[in-house]
Scaffold this motif. Structure first.
Motif, PDB file in Angstrom:
ATOM      1  N   SER A  93      18.850   7.994 -26.415  1.00 45.19           N
ATOM      2  CA  SER A  93      18.038   8.859 -27.282  1.00 45.19           C
ATOM      3  C   SER A  93      18.224   8.529 -28.754  1.00 45.19           C
ATOM      4  CB  SER A  93      18.337  10.346 -27.024  1.00 45.19           C
ATOM      5  OG  SER A  93      18.046  10.659 -25.685  1.00 45.19           O
ATOM      6  N   ARG A  94      18.670   7.321 -29.052  1.00 42.42           N
ATOM      7  CA  ARG A  94      18.787   6.856 -30.437  1.00 42.42           C
ATOM      8  C   ARG A  94      17.781   5.739 -30.726  1.00 42.42           C
ATOM      9  NH1 ARG A  94      24.753   4.856 -31.199  1.00 42.42           N
ATOM     10  NH2 ARG A  94      23.732   3.971 -33.018  1.00 42.42           N
ATOM     11  N   GLY A  95      16.951   5.401 -29.739  1.00 43.32           N
ATOM     12  CA  GLY A  95      15.979   4.336 -29.930  1.00 43.32           C
ATOM     13  C   GLY A  95      16.524   2.936 -29.699  1.00 43.32           C
ATOM     14  N   LEU A  96      17.726   2.824 -29.126  1.00 47.07           N
ATOM     15  CA  LEU A  96      18.336   1.507 -28.938  1.00 47.07           C
ATOM     16  C   LEU A  96      17.587   0.658 -27.910  1.00 47.07           C
ATOM     17  CD1 LEU A  96      22.109   2.494 -29.005  1.00 47.07           C
ATOM     18  CD2 LEU A  96      20.734   1.513 -30.838  1.00 47.07           C
ATOM     19  N   GLY A  97      17.107   1.298 -26.844  1.00 53.62           N
ATOM     20  CA  GLY A  97      16.335   0.551 -25.850  1.00 53.62           C
ATOM     21  C   GLY A  97      15.101  -0.072 -26.487  1.00 53.62           C
ATOM     22  N   GLY A  98      14.418   0.696 -27.314  1.00 51.90           N
ATOM     23  CA  GLY A  98      13.244   0.180 -28.019  1.00 51.90           C
ATOM     24  C   GLY A  98      13.598  -0.935 -28.979  1.00 51.90           C
ATOM     25  N   GLN A  99      14.737  -0.806 -29.654  1.00 50.27           N
ATOM     26  CA  GLN A  99      15.167  -1.865 -30.567  1.00 50.27           C
ATOM     27  C   GLN A  99      15.490  -3.148 -29.812  1.00 50.27           C
ATOM     28  OE1 GLN A  99      18.076  -0.653 -33.609  1.00 50.27           O
ATOM     29  NE2 GLN A  99      17.485   1.458 -33.166  1.00 50.27           N
ATOM     30  N   LEU A 100      16.127  -3.023 -28.650  1.00 51.91           N
ATOM     31  CA  LEU A 100      16.412  -4.202 -27.835  1.00 51.91           C
ATOM     32  C   LEU A 100      15.121  -4.843 -27.333  1.00 51.91           C
ATOM     33  CD1 LEU A 100      19.514  -2.848 -25.911  1.00 51.91           C
ATOM     34  CD2 LEU A 100      19.482  -4.946 -27.286  1.00 51.91           C
ATOM     35  N   LEU A 101      14.165  -4.016 -26.895  1.00 53.21           N
ATOM     36  CA  LEU A 101      12.862  -4.549 -26.458  1.00 53.21           C
ATOM     37  C   LEU A 101      12.146  -5.258 -27.603  1.00 53.21           C
ATOM     38  CD1 LEU A 101      11.487  -1.659 -24.244  1.00 53.21           C
ATOM     39  CD2 LEU A 101      11.797  -4.044 -23.520  1.00 53.21           C
ATOM     40  N   HIS A 102      12.168  -4.641 -28.778  1.00 53.27           N
ATOM     41  CA  HIS A 102      11.499  -5.231 -29.935  1.00 53.27           C
ATOM     42  C   HIS A 102      12.134  -6.575 -30.301  1.00 53.27           C
ATOM     43  CE1 HIS A 102       9.450  -5.615 -33.763  1.00 53.27           C
ATOM     44  NE2 HIS A 102      10.635  -5.857 -34.305  1.00 53.27           N
ATOM     45  N   GLU A 103      13.452  -6.591 -30.395  1.00 54.57           N
ATOM     46  CA  GLU A 103      14.139  -7.823 -30.783  1.00 54.57           C
ATOM     47  C   GLU A 103      13.997  -8.904 -29.708  1.00 54.57           C
ATOM     48  OE1 GLU A 103      16.227 -10.493 -33.200  1.00 54.57           O
ATOM     49  OE2 GLU A 103      15.103  -8.661 -33.625  1.00 54.57           O
ATOM     50  N   GLY A 104      14.086  -8.515 -28.447  1.00 55.48           N
ATOM     51  CA  GLY A 104      13.876  -9.484 -27.372  1.00 55.48           C
ATOM     52  C   GLY A 104      12.470 -10.059 -27.409  1.00 55.48           C
ATOM     53  N   GLY A 105      11.476  -9.192 -27.620  1.00 53.90           N
ATOM     54  CA  GLY A 105      10.091  -9.661 -27.719  1.00 53.90           C
ATOM     55  C   GLY A 105       9.861 -10.550 -28.925  1.00 53.90           C
ATOM     56  N   ARG A 106      10.473 -10.216 -30.040  1.00 58.23           N
ATOM     57  CA  ARG A 106      10.346 -11.040 -31.247  1.00 58.23           C
ATOM     58  C   ARG A 106      10.919 -12.433 -31.012  1.00 58.23           C
ATOM     59  NH1 ARG A 106      12.967 -13.027 -35.218  1.00 58.23           N
ATOM     60  NH2 ARG A 106      15.002 -12.215 -34.605  1.00 58.23           N
ATOM     61  N   ARG A 107      12.105 -12.487 -30.438  1.00 59.44           N
ATOM     62  CA  ARG A 107      12.736 -13.785 -30.175  1.00 59.44           C
ATOM     63  C   ARG A 107      11.944 -14.582 -29.142  1.00 59.44           C
ATOM     64  NH1 ARG A 107      18.949 -13.713 -31.296  1.00 59.44           N
ATOM     65  NH2 ARG A 107      19.080 -11.995 -32.784  1.00 59.44           N
ATOM     66  N   ALA A 108      11.430 -13.900 -28.140  1.00 59.34           N
ATOM     67  CA  ALA A 108      10.626 -14.568 -27.115  1.00 59.34           C
ATOM     68  C   ALA A 108       9.367 -15.172 -27.722  1.00 59.34           C
ATOM     69  CB  ALA A 108      10.273 -13.579 -26.007  1.00 59.34           C
ATOM     70  N   ALA A 109       8.687 -14.413 -28.576  1.00 59.05           N
ATOM     71  CA  ALA A 109       7.473 -14.916 -29.224  1.00 59.05           C
ATOM     72  C   ALA A 109       7.778 -16.126 -30.093  1.00 59.05           C
ATOM     73  CB  ALA A 109       6.821 -13.810 -30.054  1.00 59.05           C
ATOM     74  N   GLU A 110       8.910 -16.110 -30.795  1.00 58.84           N
ATOM     75  CA  GLU A 110       9.301 -17.267 -31.608  1.00 58.84           C
ATOM     76  C   GLU A 110       9.506 -18.510 -30.756  1.00 58.84           C
ATOM     77  OE1 GLU A 110      12.794 -16.285 -33.851  1.00 58.84           O
ATOM     78  OE2 GLU A 110      11.665 -15.149 -35.355  1.00 58.84           O
ATOM     79  N   LEU A 111       9.903 -18.316 -29.490  1.00 56.69           N
ATOM     80  CA  LEU A 111      10.130 -19.446 -28.584  1.00 56.69           C
ATOM     81  C   LEU A 111       8.855 -19.853 -27.844  1.00 56.69           C
ATOM     82  CD1 LEU A 111      13.593 -18.345 -27.157  1.00 56.69           C
ATOM     83  CD2 LEU A 111      13.143 -20.283 -28.691  1.00 56.69           C
ATOM     84  N   GLY A 112       7.746 -19.165 -28.111  1.00 51.40           N
ATOM     85  CA  GLY A 112       6.471 -19.540 -27.509  1.00 51.40           C
ATOM     86  C   GLY A 112       6.051 -18.735 -26.303  1.00 51.40           C
ATOM     87  N   TYR A 113       6.818 -17.741 -25.909  1.00 50.55           N
ATOM     88  CA  TYR A 113       6.419 -16.880 -24.793  1.00 50.55           C
ATOM     89  C   TYR A 113       5.438 -15.837 -25.325  1.00 50.55           C
ATOM     90  CZ  TYR A 113      10.280 -19.127 -22.492  1.00 50.55           C
ATOM     91  OH  TYR A 113      11.114 -20.072 -21.963  1.00 50.55           O
ATOM     92  N   ASN A 114       4.506 -15.411 -24.456  1.00 53.43           N
ATOM     93  CA  ASN A 114       3.495 -14.490 -24.951  1.00 53.43           C
ATOM     94  C   ASN A 114       3.322 -13.216 -24.127  1.00 53.43           C
ATOM     95  OD1 ASN A 114       2.145 -15.600 -22.783  1.00 53.43           O
ATOM     96  ND2 ASN A 114       0.653 -16.712 -24.010  1.00 53.43           N
ATOM     97  N   ALA A 115       4.189 -12.998 -23.129  1.00 54.44           N
ATOM     98  CA  ALA A 115       4.066 -11.780 -22.332  1.00 54.44           C
ATOM     99  C   ALA A 115       5.412 -11.387 -21.741  1.00 54.44           C
ATOM    100  CB  ALA A 115       3.049 -11.974 -21.212  1.00 54.44           C
TER     101      ALA A 115
END
Length: 169
Positions: A93-115
């Motif tokens: 309930s501190r938003g950590l799951g969302g932060q992990l999802l956001h950061e994981g998605g950001r890093r994935a997009a930088e590596l060329g993944y799109n979904a």
């Protein structure tokens, strides 16, 4: 709190974190910590996409993204499976799951993944842009009820012509 790539020295603490976090999760089969070990042995494992949240020298969250081949997907779809995502009970309930999802998605997009694809609670993951994968045009080959199979594009048109069979396991 910092989010960083997991290191080999973190693996035993990650095992305990995942085990403890899923012991208090709404949905769990009790084997999520062993699933992490299995995913690390697969050729779809990308160590740079296993992240931990750390605070005061302790791991409080974890996310693992692994390459997900999608049979019959349109050319250009480079997806990752999110499994598992967890946060220590006392840090929820501190938003950590969302932060992990956001950061994981950001890093994935930088590596060329799109979904990103996952099996999870549509109410929770819907807050982070995940939609029902079947309604987007994917076939469910995961053996879970359709409503729990979710997808999120990391680029604006990644899921426009979605299709293919999703087998998340």
């Amino acid at each position: 709190m910092t989010i960083r790539p997991a290191q080999a020295g973190d693996h035993s603490e990650i095992y305990s974190l995942v085990q403890t976090a899923f012991a208090t999760a709404k949905v769990s089969d009790g084997t999520e910590q062993d699933f992490v070990l299995e995913l690390r042995r697969r050729d779809t494992y990308r160590p740079e996409l296993e992240l931990v949240a750390e605070e005061n020298g302790q791991l409080i969250g974890h996310i693992l993204l692994t390459i997900l081949p999608v049979q019959g997907a349109p050319q250009g779809l480079w997806g990752l499976m999110v499994a598992p995502l967890c946060v220590r009970l006392e840090d929820r309930s501190r938003g950590l799951g969302g932060q992990l999802l956001h950061e994981g998605g950001r890093r994935a997009a930088e590596l060329g993944y799109n979904a990103l694809f996952l099996v999870g609670d549509p109410d929770y993951y819907g807050r982070y842009g995940f939609q029902n994968a079947v309604s987007l045009g994917f076939q469910n080959a995961s053996g879970v009820p359709d409503q729990f199979l979710l997808a999120r594009g990391l680029t604006p048109d990644a899921l426009r012509d979605a299709g293919g069979a999703l087998a998340l396991h």
